[in-house]
Design a protein around this motif. Sequence first.
Motif, PDB file in Angstrom:
ATOM      1  N   VAL A  48     -72.258  60.938  71.662  1.00 19.18           N
ATOM      2  CA  VAL A  48     -72.456  61.539  70.346  1.00 19.18           C
ATOM      3  C   VAL A  48     -71.156  61.530  69.547  1.00 19.18           C
ATOM      4  CG1 VAL A  48     -73.111  63.625  69.091  1.00 19.18           C
ATOM      5  CG2 VAL A  48     -74.303  63.021  71.216  1.00 19.18           C
ATOM      6  N   ALA A  49     -70.109  62.087  70.141  1.00 11.60           N
ATOM      7  CA  ALA A  49     -68.822  62.168  69.446  1.00 11.60           C
ATOM      8  C   ALA A  49     -67.730  62.439  70.464  1.00 11.60           C
ATOM      9  CB  ALA A  49     -68.847  63.272  68.391  1.00 11.60           C
ATOM     10  N   GLY A  50     -66.509  62.049  70.110  1.00 11.64           N
ATOM     11  CA  GLY A  50     -65.370  62.304  70.966  1.00 11.64           C
ATOM     12  C   GLY A  50     -64.154  62.614  70.113  1.00 11.64           C
ATOM     13  N   ILE A  51     -63.147  63.181  70.745  1.00 15.47           N
ATOM     14  CA  ILE A  51     -61.943  63.544  69.995  1.00 15.47           C
ATOM     15  C   ILE A  51     -60.727  63.359  70.887  1.00 15.47           C
ATOM     16  CG2 ILE A  51     -62.048  66.004  70.597  1.00 15.47           C
ATOM     17  CD1 ILE A  51     -61.231  66.508  67.585  1.00 15.47           C
ATOM     18  N   SER A  52     -59.646  62.899  70.295  1.00 19.83           N
ATOM     19  CA  SER A  52     -58.430  62.630  71.042  1.00 19.83           C
ATOM     20  C   SER A  52     -57.774  63.907  71.535  1.00 19.83           C
ATOM     21  CB  SER A  52     -57.449  61.861  70.157  1.00 19.83           C
ATOM     22  OG  SER A  52     -57.118  62.629  69.019  1.00 19.83           O
ATOM     23  N   TRP A  53     -56.783  63.741  72.398  1.00 17.60           N
ATOM     24  CA  TRP A  53     -56.129  64.871  73.047  1.00 17.60           C
ATOM     25  C   TRP A  53     -55.521  65.856  72.043  1.00 17.60           C
ATOM     26  CZ3 TRP A  53     -50.748  65.791  72.877  1.00 17.60           C
ATOM     27  CH2 TRP A  53     -50.024  64.833  72.139  1.00 17.60           C
ATOM     28  N   ASN A  54     -55.044  65.350  70.905  1.00 19.46           N
ATOM     29  CA  ASN A  54     -54.396  66.216  69.928  1.00 19.46           C
ATOM     30  C   ASN A  54     -55.316  66.570  68.760  1.00 19.46           C
ATOM     31  OD1 ASN A  54     -54.549  63.778  68.658  1.00 19.46           O
ATOM     32  ND2 ASN A  54     -52.368  63.573  68.245  1.00 19.46           N
ATOM     33  N   GLY A  55     -56.558  66.123  68.823  1.00 20.43           N
ATOM     34  CA  GLY A  55     -57.509  66.466  67.776  1.00 20.43           C
ATOM     35  C   GLY A  55     -57.414  65.609  66.525  1.00 20.43           C
ATOM     36  N   ASP A  56     -56.543  64.612  66.528  1.00 17.80           N
ATOM     37  CA  ASP A  56     -56.313  63.837  65.313  1.00 17.80           C
ATOM     38  C   ASP A  56     -57.281  62.670  65.128  1.00 17.80           C
ATOM     39  OD1 ASP A  56     -52.649  64.068  65.131  1.00 17.80           O
ATOM     40  OD2 ASP A  56     -54.259  65.469  64.632  1.00 17.80           O
ATOM     41  N   ILE A  57     -57.848  62.209  66.203  1.00 18.46           N
ATOM     42  CA  ILE A  57     -58.664  60.990  66.112  1.00 18.46           C
ATOM     43  C   ILE A  57     -60.074  61.265  66.627  1.00 18.46           C
ATOM     44  CG2 ILE A  57     -58.839  58.559  66.724  1.00 18.46           C
ATOM     45  CD1 ILE A  57     -55.838  58.631  67.348  1.00 18.46           C
ATOM     46  N   PRO A  58     -61.017  61.438  65.713  1.00 18.58           N
ATOM     47  CA  PRO A  58     -62.409  61.602  66.146  1.00 18.58           C
ATOM     48  C   PRO A  58     -63.107  60.252  66.268  1.00 18.58           C
ATOM     49  CG  PRO A  58     -62.255  61.970  63.802  1.00 18.58           C
ATOM     50  CD  PRO A  58     -60.858  61.627  64.280  1.00 18.58           C
ATOM     51  N   LEU A  59     -64.168  60.255  67.008  1.00 12.64           N
ATOM     52  CA  LEU A  59     -64.993  59.053  67.165  1.00 12.64           C
ATOM     53  C   LEU A  59     -66.442  59.514  67.155  1.00 12.64           C
ATOM     54  CD1 LEU A  59     -65.160  55.982  67.884  1.00 12.64           C
ATOM     55  CD2 LEU A  59     -65.218  56.684  70.288  1.00 12.64           C
ATOM     56  N   TYR A  60     -67.270  58.842  66.367  1.00 13.37           N
ATOM     57  CA  TYR A  60     -68.663  59.263  66.226  1.00 13.37           C
ATOM     58  C   TYR A  60     -69.618  58.106  66.512  1.00 13.37           C
ATOM     59  CZ  TYR A  60     -66.803  63.345  63.758  1.00 13.37           C
ATOM     60  OH  TYR A  60     -66.125  64.501  63.419  1.00 13.37           O
ATOM     61  N   ALA A  61     -70.735  58.448  67.114  1.00 10.26           N
ATOM     62  CA  ALA A  61     -71.833  57.501  67.184  1.00 10.26           C
ATOM     63  C   ALA A  61     -72.423  57.361  65.785  1.00 10.26           C
ATOM     64  CB  ALA A  61     -72.904  58.005  68.151  1.00 10.26           C
ATOM     65  N   ASN A  62     -73.043  56.233  65.527  1.00 10.95           N
ATOM     66  CA  ASN A  62     -73.624  56.025  64.193  1.00 10.95           C
ATOM     67  C   ASN A  62     -74.616  57.133  63.839  1.00 10.95           C
ATOM     68  OD1 ASN A  62     -72.190  53.686  63.646  1.00 10.95           O
ATOM     69  ND2 ASN A  62     -73.751  52.361  64.536  1.00 10.95           N
ATOM     70  N   SER A  63     -75.326  57.623  64.838  1.00 13.67           N
ATOM     71  CA  SER A  63     -76.327  58.660  64.589  1.00 13.67           C
ATOM     72  C   SER A  63     -75.708  59.981  64.162  1.00 13.67           C
ATOM     73  CB  SER A  63     -77.177  58.871  65.844  1.00 13.67           C
ATOM     74  OG  SER A  63     -76.357  59.274  66.927  1.00 13.67           O
ATOM     75  N   ALA A  64     -74.424  60.163  64.457  1.00 16.47           N
ATOM     76  CA  ALA A  64     -73.747  61.420  64.152  1.00 16.47           C
ATOM     77  C   ALA A  64     -72.892  61.358  62.884  1.00 16.47           C
ATOM     78  CB  ALA A  64     -72.865  61.827  65.325  1.00 16.47           C
ATOM     79  N   LYS A  65     -72.555  60.186  62.464  1.00 15.97           N
ATOM     80  CA  LYS A  65     -71.662  60.037  61.306  1.00 15.97           C
ATOM     81  C   LYS A  65     -72.253  60.673  60.063  1.00 15.97           C
ATOM     82  CE  LYS A  65     -69.353  55.797  62.789  1.00 15.97           C
ATOM     83  NZ  LYS A  65     -69.218  54.326  62.575  1.00 15.97           N
ATOM     84  N   GLY A  66     -71.428  61.454  59.391  1.00 11.96           N
ATOM     85  CA  GLY A  66     -71.858  62.091  58.153  1.00 11.96           C
ATOM     86  C   GLY A  66     -72.616  63.390  58.337  1.00 11.96           C
ATOM     87  N   ARG A  67     -73.032  63.675  59.565  1.00 14.99           N
ATOM     88  CA  ARG A  67     -73.785  64.918  59.823  1.00 14.99           C
ATOM     89  C   ARG A  67     -73.068  65.835  60.803  1.00 14.99           C
ATOM     90  NH1 ARG A  67     -78.751  64.740  62.239  1.00 14.99           N
ATOM     91  NH2 ARG A  67     -78.164  62.920  63.515  1.00 14.99           N
ATOM     92  N   PHE A  68     -72.375  65.262  61.771  1.00 14.56           N
ATOM     93  CA  PHE A  68     -71.709  66.048  62.821  1.00 14.56           C
ATOM     94  C   PHE A  68     -70.203  65.987  62.626  1.00 14.56           C
ATOM     95  CE2 PHE A  68     -75.234  65.194  66.238  1.00 14.56           C
ATOM     96  CZ  PHE A  68     -76.166  65.746  65.376  1.00 14.56           C
TER      97      PHE A  68
END
Length: 124
Positions: A48-68
């Motif tokens: 669904v989504a992930g975030i780097s150790w320092n919180g600076d780099i998020p990663l989203y699945a296409n289904s989550a982009k713009g909503r989560f």
Amino acid sequence: QVQLVESGGGLVQAGGSLKLACAASGRTFSNNALGWFRQAPGKEREFVAGISWNGDIPLYANSAKGRFTISRDRAGNTMYLQMNSLKPEDTALYYCAANRIRIASSDSGGYFSWGQGTQVTVSS
């Protein structure tokens, strides 16, 4: 004992919002990326989504982009997933997990510590 514990799931109507939390105990994950996955009945677990150790780099699945929106606190031991504009297809058991490296990935194989999950149900 190292644990990741999810909370915040529940029943919500389509279009509504929920905020999930993932709290770590037993050790710190401040040097690890964290991620959210979900699994609906009869389906494969998906990123669904992930975030780097320092919180600076998020990663989203296409289904989550713009909503989560994924975030984590500065201490690194609590992660959140703000879910807006929920759809019935978001219904699933949501898991949090810790990655072996500092940058989040969508590959579940990179995650080594998993919570028990929190149920999200979105009614139409």
